[in-house]
Every structure is written in structure tokens, then in C-alpha cells.
Enzyme design. Structure first.
Site, short mmCIF file in Angstrom:
data_model
loop_
_atom_site.label_atom_id
_atom_site.label_comp_id
_atom_site.label_asym_id
_atom_site.label_seq_id
_atom_site.Cartn_x
_atom_site.Cartn_y
_atom_site.Cartn_z
N HIS A 15 -3.55 -5.60 2.82
CA HIS A 15 -3.15 -5.76 4.22
C HIS A 15 -3.80 -7.03 4.74
O HIS A 15 -4.37 -7.80 4.01
CB HIS A 15 -3.67 -4.58 5.06
N CYS A 35 0.80 -1.23 0.00
CA CYS A 35 0.00 0.00 0.00
C CYS A 35 0.84 1.29 0.00
O CYS A 35 1.37 1.66 -1.04
CB CYS A 35 -0.98 -0.05 1.16
N1 GLN Z 1 -2.34 6.83 2.54
C1 GLN Z 1 -2.44 6.01 1.36
C2 GLN Z 1 -3.82 6.01 0.75
O1 GLN Z 1 -4.80 6.27 1.41
C3 GLN Z 1 -2.02 4.60 1.70
C4 GLN Z 1 -2.97 3.92 2.63
C5 GLN Z 1 -2.49 2.59 3.11
O2 GLN Z 1 -1.27 2.33 3.17
N2 GLN Z 1 -3.42 1.76 3.54
O3 GLN Z 1 -3.95 5.70 -0.44
#
Ligand code: GLN
Length: 246
Positions: free
Chosen positions: A198, A101
Site C-alpha cells: 500500500h 493485498c
Molecule cells: N485482511 C487481509 C489480511 O490481513 C488483507 C489486509 C490488507 O488488504 N491490507 O491479510
């Protein structure tokens, strides 16, 4: 359960990038799975952390990086850029990496957040990400030729598009993945696996963990001989995750 390898076929050093700032929705579990499975395969795991301002470790065999809030990404951006050429060399040289992510986004060219700030990435991956007002949340099922069915959970506002120099990790059978238009999830480049998932990812997807470990071992010791991992919990976790609604 024992943490140690019963035989020692060699050491595999895993470096977790920015666990202090980039580590949400259980991503730490990826490092723990690598540690346990490396031992199950008969090698000795060494788990190191790299945070903002640290010296970069020598002799890195595997790199893992987790997700983060946009604010966490802003905290690490300058340090990550200062390590860009080191990480680029490791990636081009074939070091196995798992990027989840927020770290996936920052290994790309840039992440333009919803509020308009542009967080430059290190450009290892030919991808770019644009924040949107739509939050993509829920359970995901991905079909991958290489790893079979991949299961996980996504929560991001950034939408990522792949450039011509890179292929997707797979196609989504449930959930959104990279963006809400092309049905693709994650990215594969050299020995890098990048994904929005995740959960954490590796406890439910041991095929990916073993890809990272066997690649690291082959690079370091010439060949990999598998041990006998205990996959009972992985099987249960996969059954459970596969039944969850979006
Ligand atoms: N902040 C980033 C987004 O919202 C990554 C989010 C995350 O790592 N879950 O796209």
C-alpha cells in the site's frame, strides 16, 4: 493542474474493483495516479467504480483492486465469485491489472483467515493465503528485475505462497512481503501485477503505473507513445519512502 489530456490519442477506461469495501491505506491513490498519468501521456482517462451488485462495465482497459479488512473481503466474496469467469477471461486475454493485498489474496485460490473461515478466491492467480497470528507491518523495499526498486508499506496477517504457475514480483530487501519465510513479494502473471504494498503503491512507483498504461494502450491502439509525465513528486516520494525505517 489540468486533468485533461492536451491532445487526445484515445480513451483508456480504468475500473476500480470494490472501492467501497476494499480500499485501505490510501489504495484509492492508485486509481488517481492512473487517471493523471493517462492524461499526461496524451490519452483520455475514464475512471469507473465497480461495487457489489453493480453491472460489470464493458470495454475495460485496466483493472485496479485494493486491500481490505478480512470483514471487507467477506462482504465482497460472493459478488467476486459471481464475476470470476469475467475477470478470468480478462486476465487471460492480457488485460493489465493491479491487485493490492486483499484483492491479491482473493484473485488467488483462497484466503483462510486467522479465525478459520475460508474465503474462496477466483483462482486467476496460482497462490494461496493463510491467516496467521503474526501481523506483518511496516515499510518495504523490493528488488524487481522488471520495475527496479519498488517501495511501499505492508499491513497484513495473511501469508501467501506462490504455486508453480506464477512468479514473484520481486524479492524483499526490507520488510516481509508474501510471507515470513521465502523473501518474495507479490506476483506477476500475464499483465497482472499483484502486491502486498500500500502507500499507495503507484505514486511512489510510476514505472508500474506506466507498465499498466502502456500495456493497455498497446492492446487497444496497437502502439504506445509516451507523453511527458511530471515525476517531481514521485521522485520526492521515493526518496522519502526509501529513507524510512522498517
Ligand atoms: N485482511 C487481509 C489480511 O490481513 C488483507 C489486509 C490488507 O488488504 N491490507 O491479510
Amino acid at each position: 493542474m489540468t486533468q485533461e489530456a492536451s491532445e487526445n490519442k484515445g480513451t483508456i477506461r480504468v475500473v476500480q474493483l470494490y472501492p467501497r469495501d476494499m480500499n485501505i491505506y490510501g489504495d484509492w491513490g492508485n486509481a488517481l495516479v492512473l487517471k493523471r498519468r493517462i492524461a499526461w501521456h496524451g490519452y483520455t482517462p475514464e475512471l469507473l467504480e465497480y461495487n457489489v451488485g453493480d453491472d460489470f462495465p464493458e470495454d475495460v482497459d485496466v483493472i485496479v483492486g485494493g486491500g481490505g479488512q478480512d470483514s471487507g473481503q467477506l462482504v465482497i466474496q460472493a459478488d467476486l465469485l459471481s464475476r470470476g469467469s469475467t475477470l478470468q477471461e480478462l486476465a487471460e486475454d492480457g488485460t493489465p491489472m493491479l491487485l493490492i493485498c486483499g484483492m491479491y489474496q482473493l484473485f488467488g485460490r483462497f484466503f483462510k483467515t486467522r479465525t478459520g473461515s475460508v474465503i474462496p478466491g477466483i483462482g486467476v492467480l496460482d497462490v494461496e493465503t493463510h491467516g496467521t497470528d503474526e501481523r506483518l507491518i511496516g515499510n518495504v523495499k523490493v528488488e524487481s528485475e522488471e520495475f527496479g526498486e519498488i517501495l511501499g508499506y505492508e499491513n497484513h496477517s495473511g501469508q501467501t505462497t506462490l504455486g508453480p504457475g506464477i512468479r514473484a514480483l520481486g524479492t524483499t530487501a526490507k520488510g516481509t512481503g508474501n510471507n515470513s519465510s521465502d523473501g518474495q513479494e507479490g506476483a506477476r502473471y500475464k499483465n497482472i501485477v499483484a502486491s502486498y504494498l500500500h502507500g499507495s503503491l503507484l505514486p511512489k512507483n510510476p514505472a508500474i503505473a506506466d507498465f499498466l498504461i502502456s500495456t493497455a494502450v498497446e492492446r487497444k491502439y496497437g502502439s504506445f507513445t509516451a507523453g511527458a509525465p511530471d515525476d517531481r513528486f514521485a521522485v520526492l516520494a521515493r526518496e522519502h519512502a526509501g529513507r524510512r525505517p522498517r
